[in-house]
Motif scaffolding. Structure first.
Motif, mmCIF file in Angstrom:
data_model
loop_
_atom_site.group_PDB
_atom_site.id
_atom_site.type_symbol
_atom_site.label_atom_id
_atom_site.label_comp_id
_atom_site.label_asym_id
_atom_site.label_seq_id
_atom_site.Cartn_x
_atom_site.Cartn_y
_atom_site.Cartn_z
ATOM 1 N N GLU A 40 0.496 -1.517 0.157
ATOM 2 C CA GLU A 40 -0.232 -0.265 0.057
ATOM 3 C C GLU A 40 0.719 1.157 -0.125
ATOM 4 O O GLU A 40 0.658 2.551 -0.732
ATOM 5 C CB GLU A 40 -1.026 -0.143 0.900
ATOM 6 N N LYS A 41 1.656 1.286 0.976
ATOM 7 C CA LYS A 41 2.681 2.407 0.799
ATOM 8 C C LYS A 41 3.546 2.857 -0.662
ATOM 9 O O LYS A 41 3.851 3.696 -1.029
ATOM 10 C CB LYS A 41 3.883 2.803 2.398
ATOM 11 N N GLN A 42 4.201 1.725 -0.995
ATOM 12 C CA GLN A 42 4.729 1.694 -2.634
ATOM 13 C C GLN A 42 4.531 2.467 -3.331
ATOM 14 O O GLN A 42 4.277 2.720 -4.009
ATOM 15 C CB GLN A 42 4.849 0.338 -2.745
ATOM 16 N N TYR A 43 2.504 2.480 -3.437
ATOM 17 C CA TYR A 43 1.802 2.752 -4.290
ATOM 18 C C TYR A 43 1.068 4.012 -3.938
ATOM 19 O O TYR A 43 0.463 3.936 -4.898
ATOM 20 C CB TYR A 43 0.715 1.717 -5.193
ATOM 21 N N LYS A 44 1.464 4.771 -2.866
ATOM 22 C CA LYS A 44 0.201 5.154 -2.142
ATOM 23 C C LYS A 44 -0.015 6.965 -3.172
ATOM 24 O O LYS A 44 -0.629 7.237 -3.555
ATOM 25 C CB LYS A 44 0.373 5.935 -0.737
ATOM 26 N N VAL A 45 1.837 6.803 -3.672
ATOM 27 C CA VAL A 45 1.504 8.380 -4.415
ATOM 28 C C VAL A 45 0.908 7.888 -5.507
ATOM 29 O O VAL A 45 1.217 9.248 -5.654
ATOM 30 C CB VAL A 45 3.497 8.060 -4.876
ATOM 31 N N ASP A 46 0.773 7.262 -6.388
ATOM 32 C CA ASP A 46 -0.398 6.807 -7.196
ATOM 33 C C ASP A 46 -1.826 6.565 -7.290
ATOM 34 O O ASP A 46 -2.924 6.767 -7.628
ATOM 35 C CB ASP A 46 0.273 5.557 -8.434
ATOM 36 N N GLY A 47 -1.898 7.206 -5.535
ATOM 37 C CA GLY A 47 -3.521 7.335 -5.743
ATOM 38 C C GLY A 47 -3.971 6.014 -5.457
ATOM 39 O O GLY A 47 -4.948 6.436 -5.709
ATOM 40 N N CYS A 48 -3.083 4.942 -5.447
ATOM 41 C CA CYS A 48 -4.188 4.192 -4.762
ATOM 42 C C CYS A 48 -4.757 3.569 -3.935
ATOM 43 O O CYS A 48 -4.258 3.812 -2.931
ATOM 44 C CB CYS A 48 -3.254 3.127 -5.253
ATOM 45 N N ASP A 49 -5.756 2.520 -3.663
ATOM 46 C CA ASP A 49 -6.269 1.924 -2.621
ATOM 47 C C ASP A 49 -6.204 0.206 -2.583
ATOM 48 O O ASP A 49 -6.845 -0.065 -3.359
ATOM 49 C CB ASP A 49 -8.065 2.291 -2.605
ATOM 50 N N LEU A 50 -5.234 0.117 -2.028
ATOM 51 C CA LEU A 50 -5.031 -1.340 -1.425
ATOM 52 C C LEU A 50 -5.301 -1.790 -0.714
ATOM 53 O O LEU A 50 -5.216 -3.431 -0.081
ATOM 54 C CB LEU A 50 -4.228 -1.822 -1.560
ATOM 55 N N THR A 51 -6.737 -0.998 0.465
ATOM 56 C CA THR A 51 -7.115 -1.255 1.132
ATOM 57 C C THR A 51 -7.735 -3.084 1.926
ATOM 58 O O THR A 51 -8.558 -3.314 1.118
ATOM 59 C CB THR A 51 -7.589 -0.307 2.486
ATOM 60 N N THR A 105 -2.290 -4.653 -13.897
ATOM 61 C CA THR A 105 -1.386 -5.407 -14.283
ATOM 62 C C THR A 105 -0.367 -6.169 -12.659
ATOM 63 O O THR A 105 -0.669 -7.517 -12.832
ATOM 64 C CB THR A 105 -0.861 -5.741 -15.584
ATOM 65 N N LYS A 106 0.155 -5.140 -12.660
ATOM 66 C CA LYS A 106 1.351 -4.279 -11.818
ATOM 67 C C LYS A 106 0.971 -5.326 -10.466
ATOM 68 O O LYS A 106 1.392 -6.002 -9.916
ATOM 69 C CB LYS A 106 2.522 -3.815 -12.068
ATOM 70 N N ILE A 107 0.157 -5.171 -9.549
ATOM 71 C CA ILE A 107 -0.381 -4.689 -8.517
ATOM 72 C C ILE A 107 -1.265 -5.772 -8.253
ATOM 73 O O ILE A 107 -1.102 -6.539 -7.293
ATOM 74 C CB ILE A 107 -1.129 -3.651 -8.220
ATOM 75 N N LYS A 108 -2.177 -6.117 -9.554
ATOM 76 C CA LYS A 108 -2.655 -7.444 -9.113
ATOM 77 C C LYS A 108 -2.090 -8.884 -8.714
ATOM 78 O O LYS A 108 -1.989 -9.746 -8.394
ATOM 79 C CB LYS A 108 -3.656 -7.998 -10.269
ATOM 80 N N GLU A 109 -0.212 -8.420 -9.513
ATOM 81 C CA GLU A 109 0.105 -9.801 -9.832
ATOM 82 C C GLU A 109 1.168 -9.953 -7.952
ATOM 83 O O GLU A 109 0.751 -10.796 -7.321
ATOM 84 C CB GLU A 109 1.099 -9.857 -10.783
ATOM 85 N N SER A 110 1.300 -9.472 -7.587
ATOM 86 C CA SER A 110 1.410 -8.900 -6.565
ATOM 87 C C SER A 110 0.469 -9.366 -5.836
ATOM 88 O O SER A 110 0.947 -10.321 -4.554
ATOM 89 C CB SER A 110 2.038 -7.093 -6.087
ATOM 90 N N LEU A 111 -0.586 -8.553 -5.730
ATOM 91 C CA LEU A 111 -1.042 -8.843 -4.284
ATOM 92 C C LEU A 111 -1.799 -10.234 -4.386
ATOM 93 O O LEU A 111 -2.024 -11.579 -3.486
ATOM 94 C CB LEU A 111 -3.090 -8.382 -4.856
ATOM 95 N N GLU A 112 -1.487 -11.455 -5.656
ATOM 96 C CA GLU A 112 -1.853 -12.977 -6.156
ATOM 97 C C GLU A 112 -1.144 -13.611 -5.468
ATOM 98 O O GLU A 112 -0.654 -14.284 -4.947
ATOM 99 C CB GLU A 112 -1.993 -13.291 -7.180
ATOM 100 N N ALA A 113 0.586 -12.853 -5.348
ATOM 101 C CA ALA A 113 1.949 -13.188 -4.637
ATOM 102 C C ALA A 113 1.436 -13.408 -3.379
ATOM 103 O O ALA A 113 1.909 -14.371 -2.580
ATOM 104 C CB ALA A 113 3.340 -13.160 -5.312
ATOM 105 N N LEU A 114 0.883 -12.401 -3.004
ATOM 106 C CA LEU A 114 0.972 -12.248 -1.810
ATOM 107 C C LEU A 114 0.220 -13.237 -0.531
ATOM 108 O O LEU A 114 -0.062 -13.729 0.275
ATOM 109 C CB LEU A 114 0.562 -10.594 -1.858
ATOM 110 N N ALA A 115 -0.933 -13.295 -1.392
ATOM 111 C CA ALA A 115 -2.214 -14.122 -0.963
ATOM 112 C C ALA A 115 -2.129 -15.724 -1.513
ATOM 113 O O ALA A 115 -2.594 -16.233 -1.225
ATOM 114 C CB ALA A 115 -3.794 -13.868 -1.866
ATOM 115 N N GLN A 116 -0.840 -16.385 -1.700
ATOM 116 C CA GLN A 116 -0.766 -17.708 -2.241
ATOM 117 C C GLN A 116 -0.559 -18.362 -1.354
ATOM 118 O O GLN A 116 -0.057 -18.449 -0.367
ATOM 119 C CB GLN A 116 0.943 -17.679 -3.387
#
Length: 1528
Positions: free
Chosen positions: A859-870, A888-899
């Protein structure tokens, strides 16, 4: 009406006088800076005469003006009791705080622009008078009148007391109570005193109204809290009369609203499916609602009622985004909470009577506040509150069907558009019904008759009425007759009023003037224009004319060209809303006639030059017109060219104390008197035609919020040469001021203004929801805004406005579209958009509890781009917010965390379940930051085997029997299989298969009913072939399968019965074995209504089961589940099972492998904890699993006690008691009599407590066992009186205690008797001591033989069911039927009672009676009781400690009767309808008449009696229950 009229009225109000001369008024106006002539003052007051002023002339030719308003303010409305519904009120309805109301959106009238108020002021030509000034003038007149009438009143302070109190609607309550003709003893004074007793003080009372049934008033309370206190119990009974209260202030309904659509006819209505889709768009899919169609002929109306409170701001936004359906405008209207209904008969011609109303509302009369007949067809019923209204509406359909009525809610709208009465406008055209056509004739005014006779206007007039009402009119001179239907409106006036209103609306389209002293050439001009002008002579050469405004202006120029300056006309201005009416002039004041005569005789040859005249423009709207660049020049040119006057326009700045500087426009006119007067009149007409079109954000769109929008609109007004001015008057409201078409020089059609704004311009709303915008987005967005600002056409063709997360673009459609696309491109590029991602609940929980830190870093990494990953967004919406190029990039990161991976395992341990419930943190600490843990606790129903006691405990057998159904069952092992006999419910067995006889209708139907409809449907399919066995699912039962097997039983053929039952049992066991099941349960077959001998059924079924289990290699547990009412069947099955056990024991001696155990079973709920571990690391899963298993093993404690020989002395009841205790502590005990050991498994503390309980029970058992053992066959007695030879036995329990002490050679023993008296038995002297009394005791060994009919038994007591064919059964039945024949329907059973200890006590007592009296008086008597009492008596004998339950008329003992029909009244039926009655042996001995005071019989007597058939026994051994009869 010009502003001069307001100025004149203000002079009277400011001076607080009722009479002034015209010269005084003129001077006062000049002092205020208002230049005018006396003639103008006279002209204006004459127009307002006689409705506001009375005029009189003085000798000095001055005029005296007297204030005398002919209209009044409705005091009943102020009090809330005006019946405008029944009879149209002719008074003004206004808010109590009319000129200083501070209530937001107050629903009471504050102006006269609508409804009945508007009609009243139009009729008196006061529609343009300032409403506040008008009210002040009326009130001033009333105050002066009041002062005059009250000058001689002593109690003036008392009478004016309420004037001091300020009205506060929040403290007001409406009151309803019966009318005087129904209840004369109740009045407002009684109510006031009653409330004052309750500490509720009335601050103010308002006027009261009354109809035939109700009086209605309104009060204002001193304390606002008293309002809620009173409404909490809104009905106050006074002298058996209900006084009802309800809140005066209406509450806005937060769950309902109206949608209105104008239609041409019923075929023009929008489809219901489209309406519902539109409603779903407004309220959302998650809210359920109902739609009630309240449409009329010309309007489609839908009432929407929702089941939750609504967010009307969101609904309005949705409505604004789509305000039309199929091209039709939709009005969204909020309503007030409804508490009133309108009722009429379905037959529209049927008259509604008061008796009908009473019948309709009879059942809810208590909740009805008032009812009132609106007319002969409709009644309005008002409920005491909204809840009462809703309650009746929920059941209203049955009333509608019963009385053939129509019931319609009276809907009050929040946005009042049709009613000026201050009450929110009701949907008064609901329902829309049609009267039978009745001709209605109206007599026309003179000017209206003139118009109606005109050939062109006549056609237009007829067409107008036809279009408005649908019928036709016939014009006959000054009469108009309408033939056709009228709309019946619930609160409308009469048909005549409807017709007059429509006629008046048409006539207002024309302007009227009176022309004096016309010459022939003038008449020729009138005739030339006769197609557009109606005219008629009213007096000599004076003519009345009527024409449309632009035609009249053209005619005036033809009649009086500018060269003919000397011609005199009396130009009478009449507003477009009210035609000229001669009746407005007073015949006693011929002002116009006198003026005309004077002027005609004093005309000079050269018209006189008038001194300068001033026309002031002081209104904000009027002054605003002069800000238009071209208006001032055009006005000067028009006045100069038309009237040949010199025009000077000046601006004066007035310093107001409260509102700061204010600009007034002064128009100075100079020229000949007639020209100046004509120019003044034209100015009056011009500024009277000034109109304002309001635009706001709710109805016209959010462009009204944009400040620069008025610049854009004004720019295009100028380009199109529109003479109007656009002004912003608030943050969301814009006014456009213009002159209407009644002025041909400066007027403009309002439609053109609306067309320009609505068609030439567009509004674009761009919502970007950017909570934390990125720097790139902000830069490009602001650059584009700056680009728009720098354009040359900014504020001319385009503008914009920023609001939170929203940008509004307004301007020319082409530009708005262009820039909208550019903003959308930036938004799509940088503004975060939803990106769907599918995560399971387990993945989300893992991220929440384990992967939280990693997610926070992302979340902190992409906060500057106005993202909401809560996590909340991921869980609630299933998406995250990010710019599209990052999806695509954020979706892949989230799916990796949730593997994740997971592992599941079970722990069968109730002890562990206790641990994780009491100390959950111990379990969670093992998996913290490594795994996410889910646990699920399941309950496994199992049976814990209870060993059979090695001894028979006679004393504890009764308690054991009482608990048999709850905790006891009997079973034996056949190899590794089991046969169990158990009392219980077959449908409650958690086995694999339960077996039902498909031909046993009663049991089959009971099982299927409890299993549910699914099983019923499956059985219906099986039943088509009823000769074969079939299987269904379990339905709602805890078993897995239900096996239906046909069973045919015939008691007359023993071999057939055996074959049938053997086949029944073998079929079931074979099915279980073949399908891999382990447990099944049978019912007893034929032991119910068929009445087979239970011992035969038990033999055949158990023997076949035994054979099947020996020959079957599978391990199968077979249970026979018997009903609690079938004790005899249970005994028979257990008895035969014992024969199997004995046979098995003999086999076991020969072959130890065939050893069987005879034991009971206790149901136990074992806990199984199913644990799921989830992690992204497999090593974590393994470690956490091992840690949890280790924790479960540590918490489970096991101990073993050996060489416990004392347990051999435990009774079965003691064993059951110990097992119950252990299982409640979640400790599983195992008593092994072969190894004399005890094993305990469970939580450590609980195991220690169970061990402690074992030793306590062992000690108590040893003591009780000895007492029971030594007391058999020994009777201890005591002398009834000292040194007498009559003896009385001790009780059962005491008998054993004394014998135990005797054998232990104790010197004495102490005890307390039933009367709490202390005694001591001195064994060394064989004496009983009580205070100073000493009696001898004796010990006697009893060797009484038991009756020959008794069956052998090792139990202390036993209930033996008798066969109906036996002689013993028939003897008991015959004695019972002696008095009970035809008084019962069925003998359920007759049982022999075998209680060895009781019988031996009774036999010893009987022997003493024989010795004492020689001849024995022993009788068979009846004793009726409850079934629960019968069970206790069988175990513990007739206990006289319960004496008194049914009375002690003949002494405090146990009652018996000679006849069964008498005891029947005490044999109360059980829940099954069964009654119980004992036939007992009773020792009468010596008896006497008893009375209630007797605790024991008198000295020398054994029993008491009523002298005939009732006998009372006082000793436990004085009676023995031989038989128990159970019957219905």
């Amino acid at each position: 009406m010009s502003n001069l009229s307001d100025n004149i009225i203000s002079i009277f109000v400011n001076k607080q006088v009722l009479t002034l001369k015209d010269s005084d008024i003129n001077l006062a106006l000049i002092a205020q800076g208002i230049q005018c002539y006396i003639e103008e003052v006279r002209h204006h007051v004459q127009i307002l005469s006689p409705t506001l002023f009375q005029l009189s002339f003085n000798k000095d030719n001055t005029m005296t003006i007297h204030v005398d308003p002919q209209i009044d303010i409705c005091e009943a409305f102020l009090a809330g009791h005006c019946h405008n519904i029944v009879k149209q009120c002719d008074k003004l309805h206004i808010c109590r705080e009319f000129d200083h109301c501070k209530i937001p959106n107050c629903r009471y009238p504050h102006n006269f622009t609508r409804g009945q108020n508007r009609k009243i002021v139009q009729q008196i030509n006061c529609e343009n008078i300032n409403c506040i000034l008008l009210v002040k003038l009326i009130r001033m007149k009333k105050i002066f009148n009041h002062s005059e009438t009250s000058s001689n009143t002593r109690n003036i302070n008392i009478s004016n007391k309420n004037l001091i109190k300020k009205d506060d609607i929040n403290k007001q309550i409406d009151i309803s109570y019966p009318s005087k003709n129904l209840t004369q003893q109740i009045d407002m004074e009684i109510i006031e005193m009653t409330l004052e007793v309750k500490n509720i003080i009335i601050e103010k009372k308002f006027q009261e109204s009354e109809n035939e049934y109700f009086r209605r008033g309104k009060i204002q309370l001193e304390q606002i809290n008293d309002v809620e206190k009173l409404l909490a119990s809104p009905i106050l009974p006074i002298e058996n009369i209900d006084i009802k209260f309800k809140r005066t202030k209406q509450i806005i309904d937060r769950t309902s609203f109206l949608l209105k659509i104008l239609i041409n006819n019923q075929q023009d209505k929008i489809a219901e499916s489209r309406i519902k889709l539109y409603i779903a768009l407004l309220v959302g899919n998650h809210i359920s609602y109902t739609v009630i169609d309240l449409s009329t002929m010309n309007e489609q109306i839908c009432l929407i009622q929702c089941n939750h409170n609504l967010d009307f701001d969101k609904i309005r936004q949705q409505h604004e985004s789509k305000p039309q359906l199929q091209g039709k405008n939709i009005s969204l209207i909020q309503i007030y909470e409804c508490d009133t209904v309108s009722i009429c008969y379905i037959d529209e011609h049927k008259i509604m009577k008061y008796d009908d109303i009473r019948n309709i509302i009879q059942s809810v009369r208590k909740n009805v506040f008032t009812f009132q007949l609106v007319n002969q067809y409709y009644v309005e019923v008002e409920f005491i509150n909204v809840d009462a209204f809703k309650e009746w509406m929920s059941i209203v359909e049955k009333f509608k069907a019963k009385f053939h009525i129509t019931v319609t809610p009276v809907i009050n709208e929040v946005d009042d558009e049709n009613d000026g009465e201050g009450v929110p406008s009701s949907t008064e055209n609901i329902p829309f019904t049609i009267n039978k056509p009745q001709p209605v004739t109206i007599k026309l005014r003179r000017e209206w008759s003139m118009v109606a006779a005109h050939p062109i206007f006549k056609v237009e007039f007829k067409d107008y009425i036809h279009n408005e009402l649908g019928g036709e009119i016939e014009i006959n001179g000054d009469e108009v007759t309408y033939i056709g239907n009228f709309p019946r409106l619930q609160r409308c006036p009469s048909n005549e009023a409807i017709l007059v209103n429509k006629i008046n609306n048409y006539m207002q389209k024309l302007k009227y003037q009176t022309l004096h002293d016309l010459k022939p050439h003038h008449l020729n001009i009138l005739r030339t224009y006769s197609t557009t002008v109606a005219f008629n002579r009213i007096h000599r050469n004076d003519y009345m004319i009527a024409a449309k405004p632009h035609d009249l202006f053209e005619l005036r120029n033809k009649l009086f060209p500018k060269t003919n300056q000397h011609f005199q006309t009396d130009r009478v201005y009449v507003s477009k809303n009210h035609p000229f009416d001669d009746s407005h002039r007073s015949p006693s004041t011929p002002l116009l006639k006198q003026e005309t005569m004077e002027e005609s005789t004093s005309f000079p040859l050269v018209p006189p030059i008038s001194p300068p005249s001033i026309y002031p423009v002081t209104t904000t709207e009027g002054v605003s017109m002069f800000s238009i660049n071209t208006f001032e020049d055009r006005l000067q040119q028009h006045l100069k060219e038309t009237y040949n006057v010199k025009v000077i326009i000046e601006r004066n700045i007035i310093n107001a104390k409260t509102k700061g500087e204010k600009i007034h426009i002064m128009i100075q006119l100079t020229g000949q008197m007639n020209d100046v007067r004509s120019a003044l009149s034209d100015l009056i007409n011009l500024f009277s035609s000034l109109r304002t079109r309001k635009f706001d954000d709710k109805t016209d769109g959010n462009w009204t919020k944009i400040d620069e929008a008025i610049d854009v609109i004004q720019h295009h007004f100028t380009l199109n040469n529109f003479l109007c001015i656009c002004q912003k008057i608030s943050s969301t409201c814009v006014n456009v001021n213009y002159f209407d078409l009644t002025n041909p020089q400066f007027g403009i059609d309002e439609q053109k203004i609306e067309d320009l704004i609505n068609n030439q311009f567009s509004l674009a709303t761009i919502i970007f929801n950017q909570q934390s915008p990125s720097s790139k987005f902000t830069k490009e967005w602001t650059n584009l805004e700056e680009l728009i600002r720098k354009r040359d056409d900014f504020k001319k063709d385009i503008c914009f406005y920023n609001e939170t997360n929203t940008l509004y673009l307004f301007g020319l459609t082409k530009l708005v579209k262009e820039f909208r696309q550019r903003f959308e491109q930036i938004k799509n590029k940088y503004v975060p958009q939803p990106c769907k991602i599918t995560l399971s609940d387990k993945q989300l929980n893992f991220l929440r509890y384990v992967g939280k830190n990693d997610l926070n870093k992302l979340e902190k990494q992409y906060k500057v781009d106005g993202c909401d990953l809560t996590l909340s967004r991921l869980q609630q919406h299933g998406h995250f917010l990010a710019p599209p190029d990052l999806h695509t990039k954020i979706k892949e990161s989230l799916e990796a965390l949730a593997q994740i991976t997971e592992t599941k395992f079970e722990i069968k341990s109730t002890a562990f379940e206790i641990l994780i419930n009491n100390e959950p943190e111990r379990l969670l600490s093992l998996v913290k930051s490594k795994c996410y843990l889910e646990k699920k606790v399941q309950t496994h129903h199992c049976n814990i085997s209870v060993p059979t006691a090695q001894i028979v405990d006679l004393e504890d057998r009764p308690q054991q029997s009482q608990n048999a159904q709850k905790t006891n069952s009997t079973s034996i092992n056949i190899g590794k299989s089991t046969i169990t006999i158990e009392i219980g419910d077959l449908t409650a067995q958690a086995v694999d298969v339960i077996v039902i006889g498909s031909t046993s209708e009663f049991l089959r139907n009971a099982i299927i009913t409890k299993a549910g409809p699914q099983v019923q449907a499956e059985f219906n399919v099986l039943n088509k072939n009823s000769q074969k066995a079939g299987v269904t699912s379990n339905g709602t039962l805890p078993c897995k399968k239900i096996l239906f097997i046909p069973s045919k039983v015939d008691s007359s053929n023993s071999s057939f019965l055996q074959t049938s039952l053997s086949e029944f049992v073998s079929t079931a066991i074979t099915y279980v074995s073949d399908n891999g099941y382990k447990t099944l349960a049978f019912p007893s077959v034929g032991c119910g209504k068929l009445g087979f001998d239970p011992s035969i059924i038990a033999k055949y079924m158990i023997d076949e089961t035994h054979v099947q289990l020996i020959n079957n290699t599978s391990n199968i547990d077979v249970s026979f589940i018997l009903l609690s009412s079938q004790q005899n069947v249970y005994d028979a099955f257990v008895k035969h099972l014992n024969t199997i056990q004995t046979h098995s024991k003999n086999l076991s001696k020969q072959n130890p492998k065939n050893k069987t155990n005879h034991h009971s079973k206790i149901p136990y709920e074992e806990k199984i904890i199913e644990i799921t571990l989830i992690s992204s690391n497999v090593n974590y899963l393994t470690k956490c699993k091992n840690d949890i298993l280790e924790l479960s093993h540590l918490y489970l404690f096991k101990t073993r006690l050996t060489d416990k020989h004392d347990m051999i002395d435990w009774s079965q009841n003691t064993i059951n008691q110990y097992y119950d205790y252990c299982l409640k502590q979640h400790v599983i005990p195992t008593l092994d009599f072969d190894t004399l050991s005890l094993e305990l498994i469970g939580p450590k503390d609980a195991v220690h407590e169970a061990e402690k309980c074992f030793y306590e029970l062992t000690t108590e058992t040893l003591k009780q066992a000895r007492i029971h053992a030594v007391s058999r066959g020994v009777i201890w007695s005591v002398e009834t009186t000292p040194n007498s030879d009559t003896w009385e036995q001790y009780s059962f329990k005491l008998n054993g205690v004394i014998e135990d002490a005797y054998l232990k050679k104790l010197p004495h023993i102490d005890f307390v008797n039933d009367k709490q008296e202390k005694y001591q038995v001195v064994l060394s002297k064989m004496e009983e001591h009580h205070e100073t009394n000493i009696r001898h005791i004796r010990r006697k060994v009893v060797d009484s033989l038991l009756p020959d009919t008794w069956e052998p038994s090792d139990q202390n007591y036993k209930r033996v069911p008798l066969q109906s064919s036996s002689k013993e059964y028939q003897d008991v039945l015959q004695k019972f039927n002696t008095t009970m024949n035809n008084q019962y329907t069925q003998i359920i059973k007759i049982e022999r009672i075998q209680n060895e200890r009781w019988y031996k006590q009774y036999a010893a007592h009987r022997d003493e009676y024989k010795k004492r009296y020689g001849q024995l008086d022993e009788r068979l008597l009846f004793h009726g009781c409850l079934d629960t009492s019968a069970n206790q008596i069988v175990q513990e004998c007739f206990n006289r400690s319960f004496a008194g339950v049914n009375g002690v008329v003949y002494g405090c003992g146990v009652y018996f009767h000679s006849y069964a029909n008498y005891s029947h009244s005490y044999a109360k039926p059980s829940s099954l309808g069964e009654r119980t009655m004992f036939l007992a042996r009773v020792l009468i001995g010596r008896t006497c008449q008893g009375n209630p005071s007797m605790k024991v019989p008198p000295a020398g007597y054994d029993t008491t009696t009523d002298g005939q058939n009732i006998f009372v026994v006082y000793h436990d051994a004085g009676a023995y229950a031989d038989h128990l009869i159970t019957y219905k």
